[in-house]
Design a protein around this motif. Structure first.
Motif, PDB file in Angstrom:
ATOM      1  N   LYS A   2       0.835  -1.194   0.000  1.00  0.00           N
ATOM      2  CA  LYS A   2       0.000   0.000   0.000  1.00  0.00           C
ATOM      3  C   LYS A   2       0.872   1.248   0.000  1.00  0.00           C
ATOM      4  O   LYS A   2       1.907   1.294   0.653  1.00  0.00           O
ATOM      5  N   ASN A   3       0.453   2.249  -0.765  1.00  0.00           N
ATOM      6  CA  ASN A   3       1.206   3.499  -0.840  1.00  0.00           C
ATOM      7  C   ASN A   3       0.254   4.659  -1.117  1.00  0.00           C
ATOM      8  O   ASN A   3      -0.932   4.455  -1.339  1.00  0.00           O
ATOM      9  N   ASN A   4       0.793   5.861  -1.091  1.00  0.00           N
ATOM     10  CA  ASN A   4       0.004   7.075  -1.306  1.00  0.00           C
ATOM     11  C   ASN A   4       0.235   7.706  -2.677  1.00  0.00           C
ATOM     12  O   ASN A   4      -0.147   8.855  -2.889  1.00  0.00           O
ATOM     13  N   PHE A   5       0.853   6.993  -3.594  1.00  0.00           N
ATOM     14  CA  PHE A   5       1.194   7.564  -4.890  1.00  0.00           C
ATOM     15  C   PHE A   5      -0.038   8.128  -5.605  1.00  0.00           C
ATOM     16  O   PHE A   5      -0.023   9.258  -6.094  1.00  0.00           O
ATOM     17  N   SER A   6      -1.119   7.369  -5.644  1.00  0.00           N
ATOM     18  CA  SER A   6      -2.320   7.838  -6.340  1.00  0.00           C
ATOM     19  C   SER A   6      -2.913   9.075  -5.655  1.00  0.00           C
ATOM     20  O   SER A   6      -3.409   9.983  -6.319  1.00  0.00           O
ATOM     21  N   ILE A   7      -2.831   9.128  -4.343  1.00  0.00           N
ATOM     22  CA  ILE A   7      -3.343  10.287  -3.592  1.00  0.00           C
ATOM     23  C   ILE A   7      -2.513  11.527  -3.886  1.00  0.00           C
ATOM     24  O   ILE A   7      -3.048  12.611  -4.135  1.00  0.00           O
ATOM     25  N   VAL A   8      -1.196  11.355  -3.863  1.00  0.00           N
ATOM     26  CA  VAL A   8      -0.301  12.487  -4.149  1.00  0.00           C
ATOM     27  C   VAL A   8      -0.544  12.990  -5.568  1.00  0.00           C
ATOM     28  O   VAL A   8      -0.653  14.199  -5.798  1.00  0.00           O
ATOM     29  N   LEU A   9      -0.651  12.076  -6.527  1.00  0.00           N
ATOM     30  CA  LEU A   9      -0.915  12.484  -7.912  1.00  0.00           C
ATOM     31  C   LEU A   9      -2.217  13.262  -8.019  1.00  0.00           C
ATOM     32  O   LEU A   9      -2.278  14.298  -8.685  1.00  0.00           O
ATOM     33  N   LEU A  25      10.693   8.453 -16.345  1.00  0.00           N
ATOM     34  CA  LEU A  25      10.573   7.168 -15.669  1.00  0.00           C
ATOM     35  C   LEU A  25       9.648   6.257 -16.474  1.00  0.00           C
ATOM     36  O   LEU A  25       8.746   6.725 -17.168  1.00  0.00           O
ATOM     37  N   SER A  26       9.872   4.969 -16.358  1.00  0.00           N
ATOM     38  CA  SER A  26       9.088   3.976 -17.094  1.00  0.00           C
ATOM     39  C   SER A  26       7.606   4.071 -16.747  1.00  0.00           C
ATOM     40  O   SER A  26       7.223   4.029 -15.571  1.00  0.00           O
ATOM     41  N   LYS A  27       6.784   4.181 -17.771  1.00  0.00           N
ATOM     42  CA  LYS A  27       5.334   4.251 -17.560  1.00  0.00           C
ATOM     43  C   LYS A  27       4.831   2.960 -16.929  1.00  0.00           C
ATOM     44  O   LYS A  27       3.932   2.978 -16.080  1.00  0.00           O
ATOM     45  N   ASP A  28       5.415   1.843 -17.303  1.00  0.00           N
ATOM     46  CA  ASP A  28       5.034   0.548 -16.746  1.00  0.00           C
ATOM     47  C   ASP A  28       5.316   0.512 -15.234  1.00  0.00           C
ATOM     48  O   ASP A  28       4.463   0.092 -14.448  1.00  0.00           O
ATOM     49  N   SER A  29       6.490   0.956 -14.833  1.00  0.00           N
ATOM     50  CA  SER A  29       6.847   0.975 -13.405  1.00  0.00           C
ATOM     51  C   SER A  29       5.943   1.917 -12.621  1.00  0.00           C
ATOM     52  O   SER A  29       5.500   1.593 -11.516  1.00  0.00           O
ATOM     53  N   LEU A  30       5.663   3.084 -13.204  1.00  0.00           N
ATOM     54  CA  LEU A  30       4.790   4.051 -12.540  1.00  0.00           C
ATOM     55  C   LEU A  30       3.379   3.489 -12.376  1.00  0.00           C
ATOM     56  O   LEU A  30       2.757   3.653 -11.324  1.00  0.00           O
ATOM     57  N   LYS A  32       2.496   0.299 -12.213  1.00  0.00           N
ATOM     58  CA  LYS A  32       2.532  -0.754 -11.191  1.00  0.00           C
ATOM     59  C   LYS A  32       2.552  -0.152  -9.785  1.00  0.00           C
ATOM     60  O   LYS A  32       1.898  -0.661  -8.874  1.00  0.00           O
ATOM     61  N   PHE A  33       3.287   0.930  -9.607  1.00  0.00           N
ATOM     62  CA  PHE A  33       3.332   1.609  -8.314  1.00  0.00           C
ATOM     63  C   PHE A  33       1.978   2.244  -8.006  1.00  0.00           C
ATOM     64  O   PHE A  33       1.471   2.149  -6.887  1.00  0.00           O
ATOM     65  N   TYR A  34       1.369   2.865  -9.000  1.00  0.00           N
ATOM     66  CA  TYR A  34       0.059   3.508  -8.843  1.00  0.00           C
ATOM     67  C   TYR A  34      -0.985   2.503  -8.353  1.00  0.00           C
ATOM     68  O   TYR A  34      -1.785   2.799  -7.475  1.00  0.00           O
ATOM     69  N   TYR A  35      -0.975   1.304  -8.934  1.00  0.00           N
ATOM     70  CA  TYR A  35      -1.941   0.268  -8.557  1.00  0.00           C
ATOM     71  C   TYR A  35      -1.443  -0.625  -7.418  1.00  0.00           C
ATOM     72  O   TYR A  35      -2.011  -1.693  -7.169  1.00  0.00           O
ATOM     73  N   GLN A  36      -0.400  -0.192  -6.744  1.00  0.00           N
ATOM     74  CA  GLN A  36       0.135  -0.838  -5.546  1.00  0.00           C
ATOM     75  C   GLN A  36       0.563  -2.283  -5.789  1.00  0.00           C
ATOM     76  O   GLN A  36       0.376  -3.151  -4.950  1.00  0.00           O
ATOM     77  N   ARG A  37       1.149  -2.529  -6.956  1.00  0.00           N
ATOM     78  CA  ARG A  37       1.619  -3.871  -7.301  1.00  0.00           C
ATOM     79  C   ARG A  37       3.095  -4.061  -6.974  1.00  0.00           C
ATOM     80  O   ARG A  37       3.562  -5.185  -6.867  1.00  0.00           O
ATOM     81  N   THR A  38       3.836  -2.956  -6.867  1.00  0.00           N
ATOM     82  CA  THR A  38       5.271  -3.039  -6.619  1.00  0.00           C
ATOM     83  C   THR A  38       5.765  -1.750  -5.986  1.00  0.00           C
ATOM     84  O   THR A  38       5.065  -0.743  -5.983  1.00  0.00           O
ATOM     85  N   ILE A  39       6.968  -1.823  -5.450  1.00  0.00           N
ATOM     86  CA  ILE A  39       7.626  -0.623  -4.925  1.00  0.00           C
ATOM     87  C   ILE A  39       8.838  -0.360  -5.817  1.00  0.00           C
ATOM     88  O   ILE A  39       9.651  -1.251  -6.031  1.00  0.00           O
ATOM     89  N   PRO A  40       8.954   0.854  -6.347  1.00  0.00           N
ATOM     90  CA  PRO A  40      10.077   1.154  -7.247  1.00  0.00           C
ATOM     91  C   PRO A  40      11.429   1.177  -6.527  1.00  0.00           C
ATOM     92  O   PRO A  40      11.487   1.190  -5.302  1.00  0.00           O
TER      93      PRO A  40
END
Length: 69
Positions: A2-9, A25-30, A32-40
């Motif tokens: 879980k992260n706050n990336f989508s909230i910050v955006l 930055l890679s759109k794919d990585s971003l 995945k981070f947005y949907y809380q699938r990975t941590i960059p």
């Protein structure tokens, strides 16, 4: 992961595509981070924090992201 990336955006009125375009930055990585699938990687987190003017702790949800009005 879980992260706050989508909230910050949302509070900055940015989309993943904007961050990708402005930072290179890679759109794919971003996405995945947005949907809380990975941590960059550390370097990516630093770039995101600098670009979004927030801390890494706020991005990762370790510290609440507070929006000042």
């Amino acid at each position: 992961m879980k992260n706050n990336f989508s909230i910050v955006l949302a509070t900055k009125h940015k989309k993943v595509a904007d961050v990708h375009k402005d930072t290179g930055l890679s759109k794919d990585s971003l996405t995945k981070f947005y949907y809380q699938r990975t941590i960059p990687s550390g370097r990516t987190l630093i770039t995101l924090a600098e670009y979004l003017d927030c801390s890494i702790d706020e991005l990762l949800g370790l510290k609440p992201y507070v929006v000042e009005v």
